[in-house]
Design a protein around this motif. Structure first.
Motif, short mmCIF file in Angstrom:
data_model
loop_
_atom_site.label_atom_id
_atom_site.label_comp_id
_atom_site.label_asym_id
_atom_site.label_seq_id
_atom_site.Cartn_x
_atom_site.Cartn_y
_atom_site.Cartn_z
N ARG A 1 -27.86 21.12 -20.95
CA ARG A 1 -27.03 22.45 -21.33
C ARG A 1 -26.37 22.40 -22.94
O ARG A 1 -26.23 23.38 -23.21
CB ARG A 1 -25.97 22.70 -20.18
N ILE A 2 -26.12 21.18 -23.16
CA ILE A 2 -25.65 20.93 -24.28
C ILE A 2 -26.76 21.41 -25.59
O ILE A 2 -26.56 22.25 -26.54
CB ILE A 2 -25.51 19.58 -24.87
N GLY B 1 -27.66 32.10 -33.85
CA GLY B 1 -26.96 33.12 -34.01
C GLY B 1 -26.50 33.78 -32.79
O GLY B 1 -25.74 34.75 -32.97
N ASP B 2 -26.59 33.39 -31.87
CA ASP B 2 -26.18 33.79 -30.41
C ASP B 2 -24.86 33.43 -30.19
O ASP B 2 -24.65 32.88 -29.21
CB ASP B 2 -27.09 33.59 -29.43
N LEU C 1 -20.83 31.34 -26.45
CA LEU C 1 -19.41 31.23 -25.77
C LEU C 1 -19.54 31.32 -24.42
O LEU C 1 -18.78 30.50 -23.73
CB LEU C 1 -18.42 32.61 -26.52
N LYS C 2 -20.34 32.19 -23.82
CA LYS C 2 -20.51 32.01 -22.36
C LYS C 2 -20.75 30.80 -21.83
O LYS C 2 -20.47 30.17 -20.98
CB LYS C 2 -21.34 33.29 -21.88
N ALA C 3 -21.64 30.10 -22.47
CA ALA C 3 -22.41 28.78 -21.90
C ALA C 3 -21.26 27.79 -22.33
O ALA C 3 -21.22 27.05 -21.37
CB ALA C 3 -23.51 28.42 -23.09
N GLU D 1 -17.97 28.30 -22.19
CA GLU D 1 -17.14 28.66 -20.93
C GLU D 1 -17.86 28.15 -19.53
O GLU D 1 -16.64 27.63 -18.71
CB GLU D 1 -16.97 30.39 -20.90
N ALA D 2 -18.80 28.38 -19.26
CA ALA D 2 -19.67 27.78 -18.19
C ALA D 2 -19.40 26.41 -17.87
O ALA D 2 -19.28 25.92 -16.98
CB ALA D 2 -21.13 28.32 -17.96
N LEU D 3 -19.66 25.67 -19.26
CA LEU D 3 -19.73 24.13 -19.15
C LEU D 3 -18.04 23.68 -18.85
O LEU D 3 -18.11 22.99 -18.03
CB LEU D 3 -20.02 23.72 -20.39
N PHE D 4 -17.20 24.56 -19.30
CA PHE D 4 -15.64 24.11 -18.94
C PHE D 4 -15.38 24.49 -17.62
O PHE D 4 -14.63 23.79 -16.96
CB PHE D 4 -15.04 24.95 -20.00
N GLN D 5 -15.78 25.79 -17.30
CA GLN D 5 -15.68 26.00 -15.73
C GLN D 5 -16.30 24.96 -14.77
O GLN D 5 -15.79 24.69 -13.67
CB GLN D 5 -16.25 27.28 -15.42
N ASP D 6 -17.29 24.21 -15.02
CA ASP D 6 -18.05 23.48 -14.11
C ASP D 6 -17.64 22.05 -14.46
O ASP D 6 -17.83 20.95 -13.70
CB ASP D 6 -19.40 23.35 -14.65
N GLY D 7 -16.41 21.77 -15.14
CA GLY D 7 -15.74 20.53 -14.87
C GLY D 7 -15.95 19.83 -16.46
O GLY D 7 -15.07 18.64 -16.57
N ALA D 8 -16.54 20.32 -17.28
CA ALA D 8 -16.60 19.50 -18.49
C ALA D 8 -15.49 19.55 -19.35
O ALA D 8 -14.93 20.67 -19.46
CB ALA D 8 -18.28 20.12 -19.41
N ASP D 9 -15.08 18.59 -19.96
CA ASP D 9 -13.87 18.42 -20.83
C ASP D 9 -14.55 19.17 -22.01
O ASP D 9 -15.54 18.73 -22.84
CB ASP D 9 -13.66 17.09 -21.15
#
Length: 179
Positions: free
Chosen positions: A104-105, A115-116, A121-123, A125-133
């Motif tokens: 995912r990184i 340039g997307d 930003l969505k990716a 946010e998804a990482l953050f929501q899944d518990g990644a610091d």
């Protein structure tokens, strides 16, 4: 007397002037991973190779830190029945350490380089929501850029032994697309 510290600058000069000093190097990821594999075998536990590699990477060359994380990972891995142990998995280590999936990184890096920004930003946010610091995601992203640049400049052998085959492949493919 033997003193050991990771903060030599905090030791008073009067003490340092009376000591023989030995600076120890960090242990590289493959060697530390093998050491952890031996410990897991000796303890009668089981762990995925990818989980041990994640622990070794997170320890940043510190055997003491790697052992602490490994101990925590083993003690928190339980089987389906009470008292039954199961395998320490890469996913459980990621969750325990607040790490993001490296795939995912690289997805995030590809979005950024294409340039997307909205997708990136969505990716993120998804990482953050899944518990990644969040700070660790940024550190992993910087490492992915570094790996990609090394492979682009020197070739696949520059990736090092501390990476999974898929990570080397993705970094190589990304480097090939960049100028």
């Amino acid at each position: 007397f033997i003193f050991a510290t990771t903060e030599v600058r905090k030791v008073p000069v009067t003490v340092l002037s009376r000591c023989q000093r030995f600076d120890l190097r960090r242990v590289d990821v493959p060697r530390l991973t093998q050491h952890l594999k031996n410990i897991v075998a000796n303890e009668g536990a089981s762990a995925e190779d990818d989980a041990l590699m994640l622990i070794a990477r997170a320890a940043e060359g510190s055997v003491r830190d790697a052992l602490s994380v490994l101990d925590q990972a083993i003690s928190t891995s339980f089987g389906p029945k009470p008292g039954e142990e199961s395998t320490v998995t890469a996913n459980s280590v990621r969750a325990m350490l607040g790490l993001a999936d490296r795939g995912r990184i690289f997805d995030l890096l590809e979005m950024l380089l294409a340039g997307d920004i909205a997708g990136a930003l969505k990716a993120f946010e998804a990482l953050f929501q899944d518990g990644a610091d969040a700070a660790q995601v940024l550190a992993d992203l910087a490492e992915a850029v570094h790996i990609t640049a090394r492979i682009k400049a020197v070739g696949p052998e520059a990736a090092g032994d501390g990476l999974a085959l898929d990570e080397k492949r993705r970094a190589g493919a990304l480097g090939a697309r960049l100028s």
